[in-house]
Structure formats: structure tokens, C-alpha cells
Design an enzyme around this catalytic site. Structure first.
Site, PDB file in Angstrom:
ATOM      1  N   LYS A  42       7.135  -4.603  -2.099  1.00  0.00           N
ATOM      2  CA  LYS A  42       8.519  -4.256  -1.780  1.00  0.00           C
ATOM      3  C   LYS A  42       8.750  -4.294  -0.277  1.00  0.00           C
ATOM      4  O   LYS A  42       9.770  -4.762   0.195  1.00  0.00           O
ATOM      5  CB  LYS A  42       8.821  -2.853  -2.318  1.00  0.00           C
ATOM      6  CG  LYS A  42      10.225  -2.359  -2.031  1.00  0.00           C
ATOM      7  CD  LYS A  42      11.248  -3.129  -2.829  1.00  0.00           C
ATOM      8  CE  LYS A  42      12.661  -2.647  -2.591  1.00  0.00           C
ATOM      9  NZ  LYS A  42      13.637  -3.671  -3.035  1.00  0.00           N
TER      10      LYS A  42
ATOM     11  N   HIS B 104      21.154 -36.009   1.282  1.00  0.00           N
ATOM     12  CA  HIS B 104      20.177 -36.326   2.328  1.00  0.00           C
ATOM     13  C   HIS B 104      18.753 -36.086   1.851  1.00  0.00           C
ATOM     14  O   HIS B 104      17.830 -35.953   2.659  1.00  0.00           O
ATOM     15  CB  HIS B 104      20.487 -35.507   3.583  1.00  0.00           C
ATOM     16  CG  HIS B 104      21.859 -35.763   4.101  1.00  0.00           C
ATOM     17  ND1 HIS B 104      22.200 -36.918   4.775  1.00  0.00           N
ATOM     18  CD2 HIS B 104      23.008 -35.050   3.985  1.00  0.00           C
ATOM     19  CE1 HIS B 104      23.484 -36.884   5.077  1.00  0.00           C
ATOM     20  NE2 HIS B 104      23.995 -35.755   4.596  1.00  0.00           N
TER      21      HIS B 104
ATOM     22  N   CYS C 144       0.828  -1.189   0.000  1.00  0.00           N
ATOM     23  CA  CYS C 144       0.000   0.000   0.000  1.00  0.00           C
ATOM     24  C   CYS C 144       0.877   1.259   0.000  1.00  0.00           C
ATOM     25  O   CYS C 144       1.769   1.402   0.823  1.00  0.00           O
ATOM     26  CB  CYS C 144      -0.943   0.090   1.189  1.00  0.00           C
ATOM     27  SG  CYS C 144      -2.183  -1.187   1.224  1.00  0.00           S
TER      28      CYS C 144
ATOM     29  N   ARG D 145       6.206  -0.504  -4.197  1.00  0.00           N
ATOM     30  CA  ARG D 145       5.828  -1.175  -2.948  1.00  0.00           C
ATOM     31  C   ARG D 145       4.932  -2.378  -3.210  1.00  0.00           C
ATOM     32  O   ARG D 145       4.756  -3.222  -2.342  1.00  0.00           O
ATOM     33  CB  ARG D 145       5.109  -0.186  -2.024  1.00  0.00           C
ATOM     34  CG  ARG D 145       5.990   0.965  -1.597  1.00  0.00           C
ATOM     35  CD  ARG D 145       5.194   2.042  -0.913  1.00  0.00           C
ATOM     36  NE  ARG D 145       4.677   1.630   0.372  1.00  0.00           N
ATOM     37  CZ  ARG D 145       5.317   1.779   1.523  1.00  0.00           C
ATOM     38  NH1 ARG D 145       6.499   2.322   1.532  1.00  0.00           N
ATOM     39  NH2 ARG D 145       4.775   1.385   2.654  1.00  0.00           N
TER      40      ARG D 145
ATOM     41  N   ASN E  54      -3.394   2.158   4.979  1.00  0.00           N
ATOM     42  CA  ASN E  54      -2.442   1.055   4.871  1.00  0.00           C
ATOM     43  C   ASN E  54      -2.495   0.330   6.202  1.00  0.00           C
ATOM     44  O   ASN E  54      -2.464   0.959   7.246  1.00  0.00           O
ATOM     45  CB  ASN E  54      -1.032   1.630   4.624  1.00  0.00           C
ATOM     46  CG  ASN E  54       0.042   0.566   4.625  1.00  0.00           C
ATOM     47  OD1 ASN E  54      -0.243  -0.624   4.471  1.00  0.00           O
ATOM     48  ND2 ASN E  54       1.288   0.991   4.782  1.00  0.00           N
ATOM     49  N   GLY E  55      -2.594  -1.015   6.175  1.00  0.00           N
ATOM     50  CA  GLY E  55      -2.615  -1.769   7.425  1.00  0.00           C
ATOM     51  C   GLY E  55      -3.872  -2.588   7.560  1.00  0.00           C
ATOM     52  O   GLY E  55      -4.612  -2.784   6.597  1.00  0.00           O
TER      53      GLY E  55
ATOM     54  N   TRP F  97      -2.633  -2.928  -1.707  1.00  0.00           N
ATOM     55  CA  TRP F  97      -2.230  -4.330  -1.759  1.00  0.00           C
ATOM     56  C   TRP F  97      -3.267  -5.069  -0.906  1.00  0.00           C
ATOM     57  O   TRP F  97      -3.322  -4.905   0.310  1.00  0.00           O
ATOM     58  CB  TRP F  97      -0.827  -4.491  -1.178  1.00  0.00           C
ATOM     59  CG  TRP F  97      -0.203  -5.814  -1.445  1.00  0.00           C
ATOM     60  CD1 TRP F  97       0.447  -6.217  -2.584  1.00  0.00           C
ATOM     61  CD2 TRP F  97      -0.144  -6.929  -0.554  1.00  0.00           C
ATOM     62  NE1 TRP F  97       0.894  -7.506  -2.448  1.00  0.00           N
ATOM     63  CE2 TRP F  97       0.553  -7.964  -1.217  1.00  0.00           C
ATOM     64  CE3 TRP F  97      -0.615  -7.167   0.742  1.00  0.00           C
ATOM     65  CZ2 TRP F  97       0.793  -9.210  -0.632  1.00  0.00           C
ATOM     66  CZ3 TRP F  97      -0.375  -8.405   1.320  1.00  0.00           C
ATOM     67  CH2 TRP F  97       0.325  -9.409   0.632  1.00  0.00           C
TER      68      TRP F  97
ATOM     69  N   GLU G   1      10.919 -15.484  -7.373  1.00  0.00           N
ATOM     70  CA  GLU G   1      10.079 -14.289  -7.305  1.00  0.00           C
ATOM     71  C   GLU G   1       9.976 -13.578  -8.653  1.00  0.00           C
ATOM     72  O   GLU G   1       8.947 -12.989  -8.962  1.00  0.00           O
ATOM     73  CB  GLU G   1      10.552 -13.330  -6.214  1.00  0.00           C
ATOM     74  CG  GLU G   1      11.879 -12.673  -6.452  1.00  0.00           C
ATOM     75  CD  GLU G   1      12.285 -11.733  -5.317  1.00  0.00           C
ATOM     76  OE1 GLU G   1      11.427 -11.196  -4.625  1.00  0.00           O
ATOM     77  OE2 GLU G   1      13.511 -11.552  -5.136  1.00  0.00           O
TER      78      GLU G   1
ATOM     79  N   GLU H 137      19.696 -17.120  -1.987  1.00  0.00           N
ATOM     80  CA  GLU H 137      19.342 -15.842  -2.602  1.00  0.00           C
ATOM     81  C   GLU H 137      19.106 -16.016  -4.110  1.00  0.00           C
ATOM     82  O   GLU H 137      18.157 -15.442  -4.669  1.00  0.00           O
ATOM     83  CB  GLU H 137      20.455 -14.809  -2.328  1.00  0.00           C
ATOM     84  CG  GLU H 137      20.275 -13.443  -2.952  1.00  0.00           C
ATOM     85  CD  GLU H 137      19.053 -12.673  -2.470  1.00  0.00           C
ATOM     86  OE1 GLU H 137      18.378 -13.104  -1.525  1.00  0.00           O
ATOM     87  OE2 GLU H 137      18.769 -11.623  -3.077  1.00  0.00           O
TER      88      GLU H 137
ATOM     89  N   LYS I 189      15.558 -15.239  -5.965  1.00  0.00           N
ATOM     90  CA  LYS I 189      15.446 -14.329  -7.118  1.00  0.00           C
ATOM     91  C   LYS I 189      14.714 -15.019  -8.265  1.00  0.00           C
ATOM     92  O   LYS I 189      13.854 -14.428  -8.914  1.00  0.00           O
ATOM     93  CB  LYS I 189      16.841 -13.903  -7.612  1.00  0.00           C
ATOM     94  CG  LYS I 189      17.548 -12.927  -6.726  1.00  0.00           C
ATOM     95  CD  LYS I 189      17.004 -11.526  -6.896  1.00  0.00           C
ATOM     96  CE  LYS I 189      17.205 -10.668  -5.673  1.00  0.00           C
ATOM     97  NZ  LYS I 189      16.456 -11.024  -4.476  1.00  0.00           N
TER      98      LYS I 189
END
Ligand code: AGP
Length: 608
Positions: free
Chosen positions: A603, A504, A2, A27, A100-101, A74, A488, A481, A485
Site C-alpha cells: 500500500k 504513432h 512492512c 500495507r 521496516n526499511g 515485505w 494491479e 489510471e 487498476k
């Protein structure tokens, strides 16, 4: 998550608000809207999807006015539809609210409002605020908002306009970020400074449970009882150019290119003339540092991976027991920490909800908390005992790139500083490590200059559905990482493993042609890694190996080799991650995906 903008001034508010929303796009969001006040009437436009949908919806409509609020949403309560987009309004359309929230007690509030005759037109929790303002407004919007905030549970940033208040936007915050932009004859509020950076670089952070009255002539901040709270403003060093794409198709590609400069910024001014470190920012006396008995590093996603690299560095250099863990788990496991624990909270945004809660929990347990963050004035930096800023500049793409680089660099600085003060490494060794670190930006540039084969590899891997990443020691966090990447950005099922673990279980995933990317720079564990490459290749894997220039030990077993320059093994993450970033971005681009704003992602994750 948001994005919020509020504006009162002399300019046409629609342009200012849309410009701010565009800069906040990074964001992550799935609908957008604005409310503009003109001639005693609020005009609200909102639309599901990207800002371009909203702009199309507005089209040729005239929305004049010099007061406006805007939002990118969002979705949490209710799907991302037109009716759930913000601003939300009251029954009479006199009040517009962006939020937002999450308002956790909204169902109780809704029941009360419905009993009192209000009609809901959305599935959002936000709408209750508009109806509450409608009920309680008696000519003083700020007082009304203060009274409502006392009845709200959860986390929120609210920005509210009322049609009877032609020179006033009221904002309030609890647990989520809100920043004031201070201009000349105009003032702003926003989720972060990018919301108004095109207009002013003077900012002031809003603290917990404060209410802001934004007028053309100035800004007043009060607590929930209405007491005026003074506060300092600060100057934002970033400029608009830094937040633009600079000729690149995507912000991510620009941010990858900026990494050598970003590392230099992180190092800048922190090395003394005698070649040793100077980190006053830690706000710890030498005795405090000597008294540390353990270190716990917390972060989420990529920031957690940076923290994992930090664990190896701090253990090696400062000889302290170090745990690195996901902030989302930290406070739920009854961690054994106290006064002699240094907790390092790693967060680009400084607003990630889980990391923030970990900071609060650590401080509650009396640990000393150091924030490693990119964002001056962020909640995590303000709630920690000290902040070490990574100085990476604005990172707009959802996928972290230069923030990871600068976080890892900052972790090295902390590790070497603790070693210097605690005497666990002699000064000459600290100097030598710092000299190696200073050479890294040029090496990163060298890696960037060699990305042709990686782009070719991206074309070859574009249709893959599964890719495995292996690494050892500091290569392991980079395997995590690299996999993050690829997941996403390209939506490919990617997993990272410590190479020693594959036998294993994970090796069962390998079949004919499965791409396995092995991070194998020159290292003490090199021979073991070469074994691991052989093992997966023997089972049909297509092996792609990141190896140091001149190292031929792995050549016979690699189907593709990506070369990086030589550096000290502990510093290799700063080089090995670069091809993995480029590979993911290029595969996503080849798949026709939005590299900067992958689906479902935000974000800054400001809800738990
Ligand atoms: C990774 O590319 C993401 N951007 C994500 O994992 C990110 O690192 C995480 O959400 C933490 O964000 P922060 O650094 O702002 O706290």
C-alpha cells in the site's frame, strides 16, 4: 510496506499485536511474526505467508504476556521464508527485533559480527541489529539502541524487546514512519495509527532520528544523544468502524462506495458563505500566491495520475505553467525550480519514499512545498511547508480509489483558489465552478447506482490478456489510471494512451477482438475521440466507450456503452474513473484474486 506494532500494557499482548497486524495487512507483506515477553523469556513465532499462516502456527500454543512486538514483512533482503520473517533474534534469543526499511551498511556490520563470533541464522539485514544489541547491552536498552542507530546507514523503523526489560519496548526511526499510541496504563508504537486505533485515538508522531521508550506508565522520546524531546499528541478522527469492511467482501468495494462521502469531506468547510474558497491551510499570503511563477506536481502511481488532472485544472484556471511528474524521476533530472516555484506533493499515505525525497529536494532548492495527503502527521505533511488534507478516511485496499477522488478534488480546490487570489478567473466564475464541484458527489452516486452493466462487462472480459485504454485531455490521466487498476488487480496487460497517440505506434496492438476502452465524456475534443474509436474499431477492436448521457455521437461505433451523467468537462475524471475501478475489481474477483492485496504490491512504498 512492512507493518510494525509494539505494545506494553495490561492486556494480553498477543491479541493486541495480532489485531494491530491485521489492520496493517493492507500495507502489503509476505510473512509475519510476533515476540511476546513473559516470565523473563521471549517467545518468538514467525511464518512465511499471510497472518492466517502465523495464527495456524501459533495454534493452541500458549503465549501469555503483556509486552509484545509484531511485524508483517515485505521482503527486501532475503526471500519471504520462515527464517527471514521478523522478529529476528540474537545468538542467545534474548533480543527480538522487528524492522521496516533497509540497513544499507549491513554487509560491513555482518562481517564485523561474524569476526566477533556471532552466527547468522537469516538472510536479513535486520538480524545485525539483534546481534549488535546483544553485544552492547549493559542494562539500558534505550541507550544501546541510540548507540546502534548512530552506526546504521539507510532507512529504518526498529522496534526491539529484550528479555531483561519486562516493562520496555524501544523503537527508533529514520526516514520511515513511526507513530506512538498513547493509552491509559498501556502504550503502543506502530507503522501508522491503524496499528492501535482499536485501543486509543491519541497519537504522537516520531521525528527523524528519535528513539522512543514505551512503558506501561508512559512514553519517553529522545534524540540520538539521549536528550528528551517534548512533542504534541493529536487526536485521530478515524474510528475502527471506518477501517472495517462494513459488510463488503473487500475493502476496495467498500472504499469505492464511500467516494461520494469522501469528496464531500474534502470540500467540507473550505467554501465560504460568499461561495468563494478559504484555504488557510496553504499557509501562503496572497502576495506569495501572486509571486508563484510555476507549479510542479509530483506523486507516484495513482497519485501521479491525480497530479496530471491537477495540471489541466491549474493551467486552465490559474494560468500558470504546470508540470506533473513522477516523483521517482523528479530529483534525478536536475529540475529548474526555485523560490517562485510551488511544488505540490500528492500522496495518500504521506510516506511514499520517492515523493518524500522529491519534497526534500524541492525544499533544498528553496521551492515552497504543499503536501496534498490523506494522512495527518505523515512524514510528507510534516516536511512540507504546508499540508492540504484530503480527509478521505482510511483507505485499506492496496488499490487507490477514494484517495484518487479526493486528491483530484483537492487539486481542483487548489486550482480555483490560485485563480481566485491571482484574479485569473473572476469571482463569479470561481463560484460557478465550486457549485459544479459540490454537485459531483451526487453524480458519483448516480454512477455507482448504475454499475450493473459494468459487472456484466467484467464477466465478459475475464479471460482477456490485454486491454487498451484511450482518453484525451483529462480523460488521458484516467486512461492511465484505468490501466493501472486493471494491471494491479487483475494482472491483465493493460496500457493507457492519449487517444491522439495511437496512430504513432499503439494501434499496432489492436487485433480482432482486442478490448479498447475509450474515455469519451462530452468534451471539446469529442469529435476527435469519435474518430479514434472508429479507427480502432476498423481494425477489429471491441470498443467499450464511457460516454455522457444523451450523447449519441459515439453510439454507432461502440460495442458497449457505459453512461455517465453530464458535468463540466474538467470535472469528468471524478465520474469516468468509477466504472474503471469497478470493472477492475470485478474482473479480479471473477478471476478469484485477492482484490485488496494484489500480489507483490504494498500500500505504501517506503523504499526507493
Ligand atoms: C495504485 O492503486 C496504488 N495504490 C499506487 O499507485 C499509489 O497510488 C502509489 O504507490 C502512491 O501512494 P501514495 O499516494 O501513498 O503516495
Amino acid at each position: 510496506m512492512c507493518g510494525i506494532v509494539g505494545y506494553v500494557g495490561e492486556q494480553q499482548a498477543l491479541e493486541v499485536v495480532l489485531g494491530g497486524l491485521r489492520r496493517l495487512e493492507y500495507r502489503g507483506y509476505d510473512s509475519a511474526g510476533v515476540a511476546i515477553l513473559h516470565g523473563g523469556r521471549l517467545q518468538v513465532e514467525r511464518k512465511a505467508g499471510k497472518l492466517s499462516n502465523l495464527e495456524k502456527e501459533i495454534g493452541e500454543k500458549s503465549l501469555p504476556g503483556t509486552l509484545g512486538i509484531g511485524h508483517t514483512r515485505w521482503a527486501t533482503h532475503g526471500p519471504p521464508t520462515d527464517r527471514n520473517a521478523h522478529p529476528q533474534v540474537d545468538c542467545a534469543g534474548k533480543v527480538a527485533v522487528v524492522h521496516n526499511g533497509t540497513i544499507e551498511n549491513f554487509e560491513v556490520l555482518v562481517r564485523g559480527l561474524e569476526d566477533r563470533g556471532h552466527t547468522r541464522t537469516s538472510d536479513t539485514d535486520t538480524e545485525v541489529v539483534a546481534h549488535l544489541v546483544e553485544e552492547r547491552y549493559d542494562g539500558d536498552l534505550a541507550a544501546t539502541v541510540r548507540s546502534i542507530c548512530q552506526d546504521l546507514e539507510g532507512s529504518f523503523v526498529l522496534v526491539i524487546a529484550h528479555q531483561d526489560e519486562p516493562d520496555l519496548v524501544v523503537a527508533a526511526r529514520r526516514n520511515l514512519p513511526l507513530v506512538i499510541g498513547l493509552g491509559e496504563g498501556e502504550n503502543f508504537v506502530g507503522s501508522d495509527v491503524t496499528a492501535f486505533i482499536a485501543h486509543t485515538r491519541e497519537a504522537r508522531a516520531v521525528e527523524q532520528d528519535q528513539v522512543v521508550e514505551v512503558r506501561r506508565s508512559g512514553v519517553t522520546v529522545t534524540d540520538l544523544e539521549g536528550n528528551v524531546v517534548e512533542g504534541d499528541s493529536y487526536h485521530v478522527d478515524w474510528d475502527t468502524a471506518a477501517a472495517e469492511k462494513g459488510g463488503h467482501e473487500f475493502f476496495m468495494l467498500k472504499e469505492i462506495e464511500e467516494q461520494p462521502a469522501a469528496i464531500r469531506e474534502t470540500l467540507g468547510g473550505r467554501l465560504q458563505e460568499d461561495g468563494l474558497l478559504h484555504l488557510d491551510e496553504l499557509s501562503m499570503s496572497d502576495q506569495d500566491i501572486r509571486d508563484i511563477e510555476q507549479v510542479v506536481i509530483v506523486g507516484c502511481g495513482s497519485a501521479y495520475h491525480s497530479g496530471l488532472v491537477g495540471k489541466y485544472a491549474l493551467e486552465r484556471w490559474a494560468r500558470l505553467p504546470v508540470q506533473a511528474e513522477m516523483a521517482s524521476e523528479f530529483r534525478y533530472r536536475d529540475p529548474v525550480i526555485g523560490r517562485s516555484t510551488l511544488v505540490i506533493a500528492v500522496s495518500q499515505s504521506g510516506e511514499t519514499a520517492d515523493t518524500l525525497e522529491a519534497v526534500r529536494h524541492a525544499r533544498h532548492l528553496r521551492a515552497k512545498v504543499l503536501a496534498v495527503t490523506n494522512t495527518v502527521g505523515s512524514t510528507i505533511s510534516r516536511e512540507s511547508d504546508a499540508a492540504l488534507y484530503t480527509r478521505g478516511g482510511p483507505e485499506v485496499a492496496v488499490a487507490s480509489t477514494k484517495s484518487v477522488m479526493t486528491q483530484i478534488t483537492a487539486m481542483y480546490l487548489v486550482g480555483l483558489y490560485l485563480a481566485q487570489v491571482r484574479g485569473t478567473r473572476d469571482p463569479d466564475e470561481v463560484r460557478a465552478h465550486l457549485a459544479d464541484l459540490q454537485a459531483v458527489p451526487a453524480l458519483v452516486q448516480e454512477v455507482l447506482d448504475r454499475m450493473g452493466p459494468v459487472r456484466q462487462l467484467a464477466r465478459e472480459l475475464v479471460d482477456e490478456e490485454r486491454v487498451l485504454f484511450l482518453g484525451r485531455h483529462v480523460g488521458y490521466p484516467m486512461a492511465l489510471e484505468g490501466a493501472l487498476k486493471l494491471k494491479e488487480l487483475a494482472y491483465i496487460g493493460a496500457e493507457g494512451f492519449p487517444a491522439g497517440e495511437i496512430k504513432h505506434g499503439p494501434i499496432a496492438l489492436v487485433e480482432q477482438g482486442t478490448p479498447v476502452i475509450v474515455i469519451a465524456p462530452r468534451h471539446a475534443l469529442q469529435a476527435k475521440l469519435v474518430n479514434n474509436v472508429q479507427e480502432v474499431r476498423a481494425r477489429g477492436a471491441r470498443t467499450i466507450v464511457i460516454a455522457t448521457d444523451g450523447d449519441e455521437s459515439v453510439t454507432p461505433y461502440a460495442d458497449t456503452i457505459i453512461r455517465i451523467p453530464d458535468t463540466k468537462s474538467l470535472l469528468t475524471p471524478l465520474l469516468t474513473i468509477v466504472p474503471l475501478q469497478v470493472l477492475s475489481a470485478e474482473i479480479a474477483r471473477a478471476r478469484g484474486l485477492d482484490v485488496d492485496q494484489p500480489r507483490n504490491l504494498a500500500k505504501s512504498v517506503t523504499v526507493e
